[in-house]
Design an enzyme around this catalytic site. Structure first.
Site, mmCIF file in Angstrom:
data_model
loop_
_atom_site.group_PDB
_atom_site.id
_atom_site.type_symbol
_atom_site.label_atom_id
_atom_site.label_comp_id
_atom_site.label_asym_id
_atom_site.label_seq_id
_atom_site.Cartn_x
_atom_site.Cartn_y
_atom_site.Cartn_z
ATOM 1 C CE1 TYR A 189 -4.172 -0.113 -2.630
ATOM 2 C CE2 TYR A 189 -5.245 -2.142 -1.903
ATOM 3 C CZ TYR A 189 -4.706 -1.463 -3.096
ATOM 4 O OH TYR A 189 -4.459 -1.866 -4.184
ATOM 5 C CB THR A 245 -16.620 36.478 -31.697
ATOM 6 O OG1 THR A 245 -17.314 37.355 -32.621
ATOM 7 C CG2 THR A 245 -15.222 37.309 -31.409
ATOM 8 C CG HIS A 246 -20.530 34.595 -31.602
ATOM 9 N ND1 HIS A 246 -21.102 34.070 -30.422
ATOM 10 C CD2 HIS A 246 -20.185 35.628 -31.321
ATOM 11 C CE1 HIS A 246 -21.319 34.819 -29.499
ATOM 12 N NE2 HIS A 246 -20.555 36.019 -29.864
ATOM 13 C CD GLN A 300 -4.902 -4.030 -9.320
ATOM 14 O OE1 GLN A 300 -4.265 -4.552 -8.253
ATOM 15 N NE2 GLN A 300 -5.341 -4.856 -10.291
ATOM 16 C CB SER A 330 -9.815 9.970 -49.515
ATOM 17 O OG SER A 330 -11.074 9.167 -50.040
ATOM 18 C CG ASN A 341 -8.506 13.635 -45.397
ATOM 19 O OD1 ASN A 341 -9.257 14.313 -46.342
ATOM 20 N ND2 ASN A 341 -8.654 12.224 -45.979
ATOM 21 C CG ASN A 388 -2.006 -1.126 1.226
ATOM 22 O OD1 ASN A 388 -2.015 -1.810 0.138
ATOM 23 N ND2 ASN A 388 -2.600 -1.262 2.291
ATOM 24 C CE LYS A 412 -12.483 15.120 -49.622
ATOM 25 N NZ LYS A 412 -12.936 15.995 -48.426
#
Ligand code: ARG
Length: 443
Positions: free
Chosen positions: A301, A139-140, A306, A261, A269, A94, A267
């Site tokens: 304990y 923003t937003h 664990q 892809s 990615n 422990n 593509k």
């Protein structure tokens, strides 16, 4: 065994626990609980156990040993015989498990801190590369005001610095010696905790054996700091994913750090960024686990504890990998200033500059805000950008408008006009870059 054994996971603690055991053997000899000769035999045996460790040992012994502690004890006995049994004098698994975890975590905090610095360096490098480039700050997720791209990148350097500081701060609560607590109540044997603390580099000895063997808040704290780090990384990743998308097209990723892809040949990615964004969810889950494992758990304990390790190790592992890849990925990014310039062709980006123009000419802020709102409505209704409205149109809204209004429709002028500390003013951003380059210099 499949259900309860933890060796397959907690063998991650091998090196930390061998270090703890070597110090413990020397301490036992120092206080006379074992002979010097026995201590030497134990230390040599521990060296041999550590040396013979191979990654396959993990799977080979995972059904044979309950945990890393019984593995080391058992392997030591194989090598040096019955004297190995003396290593566990005055302690319990422990107080041992928590000590090894703390030694392990302390080293990981150092290593991760250095990797955070490497990511910060890559961001400052990119900020330097982006010098003078202007993008619409949002923003937003809608265009708001022009900002320097360098300023945007340095925002992450700043956030990562906070994470780094939090990690350093958490280290103080990690770096506490729990040995001497035994199973829960402490020991009647003359164990020299000061010696152990010094040998193992602990700044402090626990002042409560029950807290020492029960509490995993130090893990929860590190996981919460790392969760915040991943929260920042996921936002950084998302910005690059957006900038890499067609509507933005601000950045180009190096082929080495992107994939194609299997279906669509055109593509490319941003997988690394997407995986960082996605994996942050897994990391947050580990934080929730360590909190819930301890929730309502009576002292001291319990085997529940664990379960503290899988999430911890996985977080540390994933953090190392992410922070190894991210600096390389960032440094490979190239910019498309043409797309940035195109995205600035929206005069509403300068609406706030017009408000501040009116305020400088003596108009009350709220009146200026309302006035510019009306001008914008006229611009929308007449389908003309703000800079195409004639001066007498502006004059209809306020006689404070003069011919100098047309100088405002310029992104460079907009950022240059900023004055406050921490603003996107190019002079200030330049000094910030120099500051970070100095602070992040390799020692
Ligand atoms: N494998 C255990 C853990 O990680 C070690 C401590 C076991 N102690 C006990 N009393 N069963 O928590």
């Amino acid at each position: 065994k499949d259900f309860s054994y933890s060796f397959a996971t907690d063998s991650e603690l091998l090196h930390a626990e061998v270090d703890v055991n070597r110090a413990y053997a020397r301490m036992l000899a120092k206080v006379g609980l074992i002979s010097r000769a026995d201590a030497r035999k134990i230390v040599k045996g521990l060296d041999a156990v550590e040396l013979s460790w191979k990654p396959v040992t993990r799977s080979k012994y995972s059904a044979l040993y309950e945990d890393i502690h019984s593995f080391i004890q058992g392997e030591l006995e194989k090598r040096i015989g019955a004297v190995a049994k003396k290593i566990h004098t005055g302690r319990s698994r422990n107080d041992l498990v928590v000590t090894s975890t703390r030694v392990y975590l302390r080293a990981e905090i150092e290593a991760i801190s250095e990797k955070i610095r490497e990511t910060q360096r890559a961001l400052v490098y990119l900020a330097r590369k982006a010098k003078g480039m202007i993008i619409p700050g949002m923003t937003h997720l809608k265009k708001a005001q022009p900002v320097l791209l360098s300023h945007h990148l340095l925002a992450y350097v700043e956030m990562l610095q906070d994470d780094s500081d939090r990690l350093r701060n958490a280290r103080a609560r990690v770096n506490v010696l729990g040995l001497g607590s035994a199973a829960l109540a402490g020991s009647a044997l003359p164990l020299d905790q000061k010696f152990l603390a010094r040998e193992l580099g602990f700044e402090r000895i626990t002042s409560n054996s029950m807290a020492a063997t029960s509490d995993r808040a130090f893990i929860a704290e590190v996981l919460s700091v790392l969760a915040m780090l991943w929260m920042h990384l996921s936002r950084l990743a998302d910005d690059f994913i957006l900038w890499n998308s067609e509507p933005f097209n601000f950045v180009e990723l190096d082929d080495e750090f992107a994939t194609g892809s299997s279906l669509m040949p055109q593509k490319k990615n941003p997988d690394i960024f997407e995986l960082i964004r996605g994996r942050s969810g897994v990391i947050f889950g580990h934080l929730m686990s360590i909190l819930t494992i301890q929730k309502g758990l009576s002292l001291c304990y319990n085997r529940d504890l664990q379960e503290d390790k899988p999430g911890l190790f996985d977080t540390i592992y994933k953090t190392h990998l992410a922070l190894k890849l991210l600096p390389l990925t960032l440094r490979s990014v190239t910019f498309n200033p043409e797309s940035m310039a195109l995205s600035l062709l929206d005069d509403t980006l300068f609406a706030t500059d017009i408000v501040e123009y009116l305020v400088r000419k003596g108009m009350a802020f709220s009146d200026a805000h309302e006035t510019v709102g009306k001008v914008i409505r006229t611009s929308i209704e007449s389908r003309k950008p703000l800079r195409a409205l004639k001066l007498d149109v502006y004059k209809k809204f306020s006689n404070k408008f003069g011919p100098d209004i047309y100088k405002l429709f310029n992104a460079e002028a907009s950022v240059r006009a900023k004055k406050t500390v921490g603003s996107t003013n190019p002079g200030r951003v330049g000094r910030e870059m120099t500051k970070w380059e100095r602070l992040l210099r390799k020692k």
